[in-house]
Design a protein around this motif. Structure first.
Motif, PDB file in Angstrom:
ATOM      1  N   LYS A 236     -29.868   4.862   8.058  1.00 44.31           N
ATOM      2  CA  LYS A 236     -30.084   3.946   6.940  1.00 44.31           C
ATOM      3  C   LYS A 236     -28.973   2.914   6.812  1.00 44.31           C
ATOM      4  CE  LYS A 236     -32.903   7.126   4.204  1.00 44.31           C
ATOM      5  NZ  LYS A 236     -33.052   7.853   2.909  1.00 44.31           N
ATOM      6  N   ASN A 237     -27.789   3.232   7.317  1.00 48.91           N
ATOM      7  CA  ASN A 237     -26.672   2.290   7.206  1.00 48.91           C
ATOM      8  C   ASN A 237     -26.444   1.493   8.492  1.00 48.91           C
ATOM      9  OD1 ASN A 237     -25.846   4.647   8.497  1.00 48.91           O
ATOM     10  ND2 ASN A 237     -23.741   4.520   7.752  1.00 48.91           N
ATOM     11  N   VAL A 238     -27.449   1.477   9.360  1.00 48.06           N
ATOM     12  CA  VAL A 238     -27.419   0.627  10.553  1.00 48.06           C
ATOM     13  C   VAL A 238     -28.539  -0.404  10.412  1.00 48.06           C
ATOM     14  CG1 VAL A 238     -27.616   0.497  13.060  1.00 48.06           C
ATOM     15  CG2 VAL A 238     -26.509   2.485  12.003  1.00 48.06           C
ATOM     16  N   ILE A 239     -28.174  -1.674  10.452  1.00 46.20           N
ATOM     17  CA  ILE A 239     -29.128  -2.747  10.209  1.00 46.20           C
ATOM     18  C   ILE A 239     -29.180  -3.674  11.414  1.00 46.20           C
ATOM     19  CG2 ILE A 239     -29.699  -4.702   8.707  1.00 46.20           C
ATOM     20  CD1 ILE A 239     -28.074  -3.310   6.506  1.00 46.20           C
ATOM     21  N   VAL A 240     -30.370  -3.926  11.925  1.00 48.05           N
ATOM     22  CA  VAL A 240     -30.572  -4.825  13.060  1.00 48.05           C
ATOM     23  C   VAL A 240     -30.809  -6.239  12.523  1.00 48.05           C
ATOM     24  CG1 VAL A 240     -32.020  -5.390  15.034  1.00 48.05           C
ATOM     25  CG2 VAL A 240     -31.479  -2.992  14.513  1.00 48.05           C
ATOM     26  N   LEU A 241     -29.976  -7.175  12.954  1.00 50.97           N
ATOM     27  CA  LEU A 241     -30.056  -8.550  12.457  1.00 50.97           C
ATOM     28  C   LEU A 241     -30.640  -9.531  13.469  1.00 50.97           C
ATOM     29  CD1 LEU A 241     -26.591  -8.871  10.670  1.00 50.97           C
ATOM     30  CD2 LEU A 241     -28.781  -8.228   9.682  1.00 50.97           C
ATOM     31  N   ALA A 242     -30.863  -9.091  14.691  1.00 51.69           N
ATOM     32  CA  ALA A 242     -31.277 -10.010  15.753  1.00 51.69           C
ATOM     33  C   ALA A 242     -32.568 -10.733  15.403  1.00 51.69           C
ATOM     34  CB  ALA A 242     -31.458  -9.246  17.059  1.00 51.69           C
ATOM     35  N   GLY A 243     -32.572 -12.058  15.625  1.00 53.77           N
ATOM     36  CA  GLY A 243     -33.771 -12.855  15.468  1.00 53.77           C
ATOM     37  C   GLY A 243     -34.168 -13.161  14.045  1.00 53.77           C
ATOM     38  N   LYS A 244     -33.332 -12.788  13.068  1.00 51.32           N
ATOM     39  CA  LYS A 244     -33.709 -12.971  11.663  1.00 51.32           C
ATOM     40  C   LYS A 244     -33.081 -14.200  11.018  1.00 51.32           C
ATOM     41  CE  LYS A 244     -34.459  -8.030  10.761  1.00 51.32           C
ATOM     42  NZ  LYS A 244     -34.083  -6.867   9.914  1.00 51.32           N
ATOM     43  N   TYR A 245     -31.977 -14.671  11.579  1.00 46.55           N
ATOM     44  CA  TYR A 245     -31.213 -15.697  10.889  1.00 46.55           C
ATOM     45  C   TYR A 245     -30.866 -16.860  11.813  1.00 46.55           C
ATOM     46  CZ  TYR A 245     -30.613 -11.998   7.434  1.00 46.55           C
ATOM     47  OH  TYR A 245     -30.845 -11.014   6.530  1.00 46.55           O
ATOM     48  N   THR A 246     -30.548 -17.982  11.196  1.00 46.83           N
ATOM     49  CA  THR A 246     -30.039 -19.124  11.947  1.00 46.83           C
ATOM     50  C   THR A 246     -28.600 -18.838  12.360  1.00 46.83           C
ATOM     51  OG1 THR A 246     -29.148 -20.219   9.975  1.00 46.83           O
ATOM     52  CG2 THR A 246     -31.463 -20.663  10.547  1.00 46.83           C
ATOM     53  N   LEU A 247     -28.079 -19.648  13.268  1.00 46.89           N
ATOM     54  CA  LEU A 247     -26.687 -19.474  13.682  1.00 46.89           C
ATOM     55  C   LEU A 247     -25.748 -19.625  12.493  1.00 46.89           C
ATOM     56  CD1 LEU A 247     -24.523 -19.084  15.832  1.00 46.89           C
ATOM     57  CD2 LEU A 247     -24.623 -21.540  16.284  1.00 46.89           C
ATOM     58  N   LYS A 248     -26.021 -20.583  11.623  1.00 53.82           N
ATOM     59  CA  LYS A 248     -25.168 -20.785  10.445  1.00 53.82           C
ATOM     60  C   LYS A 248     -25.147 -19.542   9.568  1.00 53.82           C
ATOM     61  CE  LYS A 248     -24.438 -23.872   6.499  1.00 53.82           C
ATOM     62  NZ  LYS A 248     -24.926 -25.085   5.778  1.00 53.82           N
ATOM     63  N   GLN A 249     -26.287 -18.917   9.379  1.00 53.79           N
ATOM     64  CA  GLN A 249     -26.351 -17.696   8.577  1.00 53.79           C
ATOM     65  C   GLN A 249     -25.637 -16.535   9.272  1.00 53.79           C
ATOM     66  OE1 GLN A 249     -30.688 -17.751   8.258  1.00 53.79           O
ATOM     67  NE2 GLN A 249     -30.525 -17.950   6.026  1.00 53.79           N
ATOM     68  N   GLU A 250     -25.779 -16.450  10.586  1.00 55.45           N
ATOM     69  CA  GLU A 250     -25.089 -15.396  11.331  1.00 55.45           C
ATOM     70  C   GLU A 250     -23.577 -15.551  11.221  1.00 55.45           C
ATOM     71  OE1 GLU A 250     -26.502 -15.314  15.313  1.00 55.45           O
ATOM     72  OE2 GLU A 250     -28.423 -14.402  14.782  1.00 55.45           O
ATOM     73  N   LEU A 251     -23.107 -16.793  11.278  1.00 55.10           N
ATOM     74  CA  LEU A 251     -21.672 -17.028  11.128  1.00 55.10           C
ATOM     75  C   LEU A 251     -21.196 -16.570   9.755  1.00 55.10           C
ATOM     76  CD1 LEU A 251     -21.272 -20.572  12.760  1.00 55.10           C
ATOM     77  CD2 LEU A 251     -20.790 -18.344  13.789  1.00 55.10           C
ATOM     78  N   ALA A 252     -22.008 -16.807   8.731  1.00 54.55           N
ATOM     79  CA  ALA A 252     -21.648 -16.363   7.384  1.00 54.55           C
ATOM     80  C   ALA A 252     -21.536 -14.844   7.324  1.00 54.55           C
ATOM     81  CB  ALA A 252     -22.686 -16.867   6.376  1.00 54.55           C
ATOM     82  N   ILE A 253     -22.478 -14.153   7.961  1.00 52.72           N
ATOM     83  CA  ILE A 253     -22.449 -12.691   7.971  1.00 52.72           C
ATOM     84  C   ILE A 253     -21.236 -12.187   8.743  1.00 52.72           C
ATOM     85  CG2 ILE A 253     -23.643 -10.620   8.798  1.00 52.72           C
ATOM     86  CD1 ILE A 253     -26.293 -12.139   8.283  1.00 52.72           C
ATOM     87  N   ILE A 254     -20.996 -12.749   9.919  1.00 51.47           N
ATOM     88  CA  ILE A 254     -19.865 -12.314  10.744  1.00 51.47           C
ATOM     89  C   ILE A 254     -18.544 -12.529  10.021  1.00 51.47           C
ATOM     90  CG2 ILE A 254     -18.590 -12.769  12.886  1.00 51.47           C
ATOM     91  CD1 ILE A 254     -21.305 -13.394  14.206  1.00 51.47           C
ATOM     92  N   SER A 255     -18.440 -13.619   9.243  1.00 53.67           N
ATOM     93  CA  SER A 255     -17.195 -13.895   8.529  1.00 53.67           C
ATOM     94  C   SER A 255     -16.889 -12.839   7.476  1.00 53.67           C
ATOM     95  CB  SER A 255     -17.250 -15.282   7.879  1.00 53.67           C
ATOM     96  OG  SER A 255     -18.030 -15.272   6.697  1.00 53.67           O
ATOM     97  N   ASN A 256     -17.885 -12.036   7.105  1.00 46.33           N
ATOM     98  CA  ASN A 256     -17.704 -10.980   6.113  1.00 46.33           C
ATOM     99  C   ASN A 256     -17.499  -9.597   6.728  1.00 46.33           C
ATOM    100  OD1 ASN A 256     -18.311 -11.773   3.017  1.00 46.33           O
ATOM    101  ND2 ASN A 256     -19.402 -13.177   4.381  1.00 46.33           N
ATOM    102  N   LEU A 257     -17.433  -9.521   8.050  1.00 47.09           N
ATOM    103  CA  LEU A 257     -17.198  -8.238   8.710  1.00 47.09           C
ATOM    104  C   LEU A 257     -15.752  -7.787   8.533  1.00 47.09           C
ATOM    105  CD1 LEU A 257     -19.042  -8.763  12.144  1.00 47.09           C
ATOM    106  CD2 LEU A 257     -19.888  -7.513  10.134  1.00 47.09           C
ATOM    107  N   ASP A 258     -15.545  -6.490   8.637  1.00 44.83           N
ATOM    108  CA  ASP A 258     -14.184  -5.942   8.688  1.00 44.83           C
ATOM    109  C   ASP A 258     -13.722  -5.773  10.129  1.00 44.83           C
ATOM    110  OD1 ASP A 258     -13.463  -5.256   5.773  1.00 44.83           O
ATOM    111  OD2 ASP A 258     -15.481  -4.433   6.002  1.00 44.83           O
TER     112      ASP A 258
END
Length: 345
Positions: A236-258
């Motif tokens: 439940k705590n593993v989320i697949v993000l491939a193919g769901k977002y634009t590059l700009k959105q992916e960059l936003a998500i990655i910037s919030n990683l630890d």
């Protein structure tokens, strides 16, 4: 420099290589705020440069207007209108050489990145190997700007703030706040750089089962979604993000990683350019070849066993296969990867 200058930067592809220019250009923009840069690259990469002051983006049209030799003349004509003072060719391939040569013939000062091909060949050849680090691509790019009269200091890098995530993203990841976030990018362009999926499954299962952290499985290409869903393994705590977002959105998500756990691939360089801690796994390639992600300590690079596989690295990019070295990455144990990830968190 006394007068504002306009520097043209050429870096057309590939994704990881384009991402590696970002820390250099960000440092330039801070250290030379009176100067301006125009980056020429493929339209897809524009979001990489959106947050860098005094950096404009020129999208090359390789399908129509800038296609072929006549297209290069059109490109030069288009760029010449921008009143360029200097040209920094960070790509140094035939197409970029033609453009910089045309600017040179019109009296502009130009410089190109020396990719250190001789040293890289000595590092990766199978006989008489010279196993020592070559200059990083970041150092090579800095040298290019120095040739133009713009020395750059990368020792104290600055990064942008974490992006504010949209409601759309938070709906997909409702428990994003208050938990550690681990990005995992388990694929690469070449098989010799991909950690065996059965071992990666062990890594993800261990991280997902023994922590309350969120594991975000990242990969741009939809063709890998089935494999990513397999790796998700109903956690439940593993989320697949491939193919769901634009590059700009992916960059936003990655910037919030630890932390990002990645192969020697573009994902590592994208996370690093955003100031994220990056753990990388290395198979046929090696960080000595100059592609270690920006501002990451050596201990974040987990390499295959050179005692068992002494010819490593066998390739700069992972595109060369050596018989008997198919299982080199199996010498990287899942327990090692998990322990390193937890320690970095």
């Amino acid at each position: 420099m006394s007068n504002p200058k306009h520097i043209l930067v050429l870096r057309l592809s590939a994704m990881g290589d384009v991402a590696m220019t970002v820390p250099v250009l960000r440092a330039f923009s801070i250290q030379y705020p009176e100067s301006k840069i125009t980056v020429v690259s493929r339209p897809f990469f524009k979001p990489f440069f959106n947050d860098i002051p005094n950096v404009n983006f020129f999208a090359i049209d390789l399908n129509k207007r800038h296609k072929g030799f006549l297209g290069l003349l059109n490109l030069f004509s288009d760029l010449k209108k921008l009143k360029i003072d200097y040209v920094a060719d960070l790509h140094n391939v035939l197409r970029s050489k033609i453009i910089r040569t045309l600017f040179f013939l019109f009296g502009k000062k130009v410089a190109a990145t020396d990719k250190g091909r001789k040293a890289k060949k000595e590092l990766t050849r199978l006989e008489n190997k010279i196993f020592q680090p070559v200059k990083s691509m970041f150092e090579n790019h800095v040298e290019t700007f120095s040739k133009l009269g713009f020395p750059i200091n990368l020792s104290n890098p600055k990064f942008t703030e974490k992006a504010v995530l949209s409601a759309e993203i938070l709906k997909e990841i409702p428990f994003f706040k208050g938990m550690k976030k681990i990005g995992i990018a388990p694929f690469a362009q070449y098989e010799s750089k991909v950690y065996p999926l059965d071992l990666m499954q062990q890594v993800i299962d261990d991280l997902a089962t023994n922590s309350n952290d969120i594991i975000l499985s990242l990969w741009r290409w939809k063709k890998e979604i089935d494999l990513l869903n397999q790796l998700q393994n109903n956690h439940k705590n593993v989320i697949v993000l491939a193919g769901k977002y634009t590059l700009k959105q992916e960059l936003a998500i990655i910037s919030n990683l630890d932390v990002m756990l990645s192969m020697d691939s573009a994902n590592a360089h994208i996370a690093a350019m955003l100031g994220i801690k990056v753990i990388t796994l290395w198979g046929a390639t090696h960080p000595f070849a100059g592609f270690k992600p920006f501002n990451q300590p050596d201990e974040y690079c987990i390499t295959s066993d050179r005692i068992k596989f002494p010819l490593l690295p066998t390739s700069v990019y992972g595109n060369k296969k050596v018989i008997g070295y198919e299982n080199a990455m199996r010498t990287i144990f899942p327990e090692t990867v998990v322990e390193k990830t937890i320690s970095v968190l």
